[in-house]
Design an enzyme around this catalytic site. Sequence first.
Site, short mmCIF file in Angstrom:
data_model
loop_
_atom_site.label_atom_id
_atom_site.label_comp_id
_atom_site.label_asym_id
_atom_site.label_seq_id
_atom_site.Cartn_x
_atom_site.Cartn_y
_atom_site.Cartn_z
N LYS A 115 76.28 30.49 27.58
CA LYS A 115 76.06 31.19 28.86
C LYS A 115 77.31 31.17 29.73
CE LYS A 115 71.11 31.37 29.58
NZ LYS A 115 69.99 31.05 30.46
N LYS A 197 70.55 35.84 17.88
CA LYS A 197 69.17 35.65 18.34
C LYS A 197 68.72 36.85 19.18
CE LYS A 197 68.14 33.37 22.03
NZ LYS A 197 67.81 32.50 23.15
N LYS A 200 66.17 38.36 25.69
CA LYS A 200 65.74 39.29 26.74
C LYS A 200 66.92 39.81 27.55
CE LYS A 200 62.98 35.57 28.83
NZ LYS A 200 63.74 34.35 29.01
P1 TYM Z 1 63.51 31.15 27.48
O1 TYM Z 1 62.92 31.80 28.67
O2 TYM Z 1 64.87 31.53 27.07
O3 TYM Z 1 62.57 31.38 26.24
C1 TYM Z 1 61.19 31.06 26.27
C2 TYM Z 1 60.77 30.54 24.92
O4 TYM Z 1 60.99 31.53 23.92
C3 TYM Z 1 61.75 30.99 22.86
N1 TYM Z 1 62.60 32.05 22.31
C4 TYM Z 1 62.63 32.41 21.02
N2 TYM Z 1 61.95 31.97 19.95
C5 TYM Z 1 62.20 32.57 18.77
N3 TYM Z 1 63.09 33.58 18.60
C6 TYM Z 1 63.79 34.05 19.65
N4 TYM Z 1 64.65 35.06 19.49
C7 TYM Z 1 63.57 33.46 20.94
N5 TYM Z 1 64.08 33.69 22.17
C8 TYM Z 1 63.49 32.79 23.00
C9 TYM Z 1 62.55 29.86 23.48
O5 TYM Z 1 62.96 28.91 22.51
C10 TYM Z 1 61.57 29.30 24.48
O6 TYM Z 1 60.69 28.38 23.84
N6 TYM Z 1 64.93 26.64 29.02
C11 TYM Z 1 63.79 27.41 28.56
C12 TYM Z 1 62.65 27.44 29.54
C13 TYM Z 1 62.17 26.10 30.01
C14 TYM Z 1 61.37 25.20 29.28
C15 TYM Z 1 61.14 24.12 30.15
C16 TYM Z 1 60.85 25.21 27.98
C17 TYM Z 1 62.39 25.55 31.23
N7 TYM Z 1 61.77 24.37 31.32
C18 TYM Z 1 60.37 23.00 29.76
C19 TYM Z 1 60.09 24.09 27.58
C20 TYM Z 1 59.87 23.04 28.46
C21 TYM Z 1 64.25 28.81 28.31
O7 TYM Z 1 65.25 29.25 28.78
O8 TYM Z 1 63.39 29.56 27.59
#
Ligand code: TYM
Length: 332
Positions: A115, A197, A200
């Site tokens: 990032k 990957k 979004k």
């Molecule tokens: P975020 O918003 O990027 O993504 C949310 C969840 O989706 C999963 N994910 C994917 N899984 C498979 N293939 C993909 N291409 C893909 N893109 C995203 C991510 O692994 C995630 O599980 N930091 C986290 C949010 C967060 C969080 C937490 C998660 C904040 N606090 C506490 C667990 C526990 C994040 O940016 O997810």
Amino acid sequence: MFNDRKVSYSGVQPSGNLTIGNYLGAIRNFKTYSDRYKCFYCVVDMHAITVRQVPAELRRRTYETLALYIACGLDPEINTLYVQSHVHEHAELAWILNCFTMFGELSRMTQFKDKSARHADNVNAGLFTYPVLMASDILLYQTDVVPVGIDQKQHVELTRDIATRFNQLYPDTFTIPEPIVVSTGKKIMSLADPLKKMSKSDENLNGVVFILDDKDTIIRKFKRAVTDSDTEIRDAEEKPGIRNLINIYSCFTGKTVPEIEQEFKGVGYGDFKIAVGEACAAGLEPIQTRFKELVADKAYLEAQMKKGAEEAAWYARRTLGKVRKKLGFTQV
Ligand code: TYM
């Protein structure tokens, strides 16, 4: 663990429209724990502001992400669904945990490196300490399991290290959480670049399938998916595009890889891509229908947000109170 009940916790950032990666890697699996565990699923708006957001869009997506949780089958009567910034204990614990997290640990986080390269004009301190806020999300609820996609595993492992360090100094404070990464769906790749990957925030929209894309858009995106010059539908390292499509098809149909290879023996890539698109659209359709009803009822979503925030705050306060006492903070 809270009152002898195991806890599942996870979160999604409302930083863009959610993709099938978010669904297959994370949200779909949240439900697995609903019956047996106390579940908390959060819309992490405070994490989202580590990169610049347009306020009106952030607001809209926060509602939409909550609606998507419910549309994906998370019953708000059983699961605590809430918005991170509504529970100020997250920010308080994050400060405390900052003092128990090493600069070197944060410097090694892959997501920070990615990032900060992508947003070179805004490498703010929040981007750097992002995993500490995530650790506070998880640890406030005495979490046992954290269902996430593979890209978040490193952050959950750091959370374990922070909790272990804290517990060594102040015994029995936090439950040590475990990341749960599903085997299929853990890393859905971009359709335009299957070595990257699906994300979004990707600028190339052709590579990203959103949960709310209509059927025609979904089929069009799959038809354009980058594959290879071979003709065989086979799961192999050197065929990342086909491998990704097989994986997506497997997630939506429940079929195994050998079953899929058999089903598409002798079938051309074009027809296979359409079949994957059809399976994906069919899998998303009931979610989209429910989502439309939910998002039209803002009062209902606001009531759920409020209820979720109150529930979550009750648990968060208990853990934060314990942490404050252990640290030697005074009380008035
Ligand atoms: P975020 O918003 O990027 O993504 C949310 C969840 O989706 C999963 N994910 C994917 N899984 C498979 N293939 C993909 N291409 C893909 N893109 C995203 C991510 O692994 C995630 O599980 N930091 C986290 C949010 C967060 C969080 C937490 C998660 C904040 N606090 C506490 C667990 C526990 C994040 O940016 O997810």
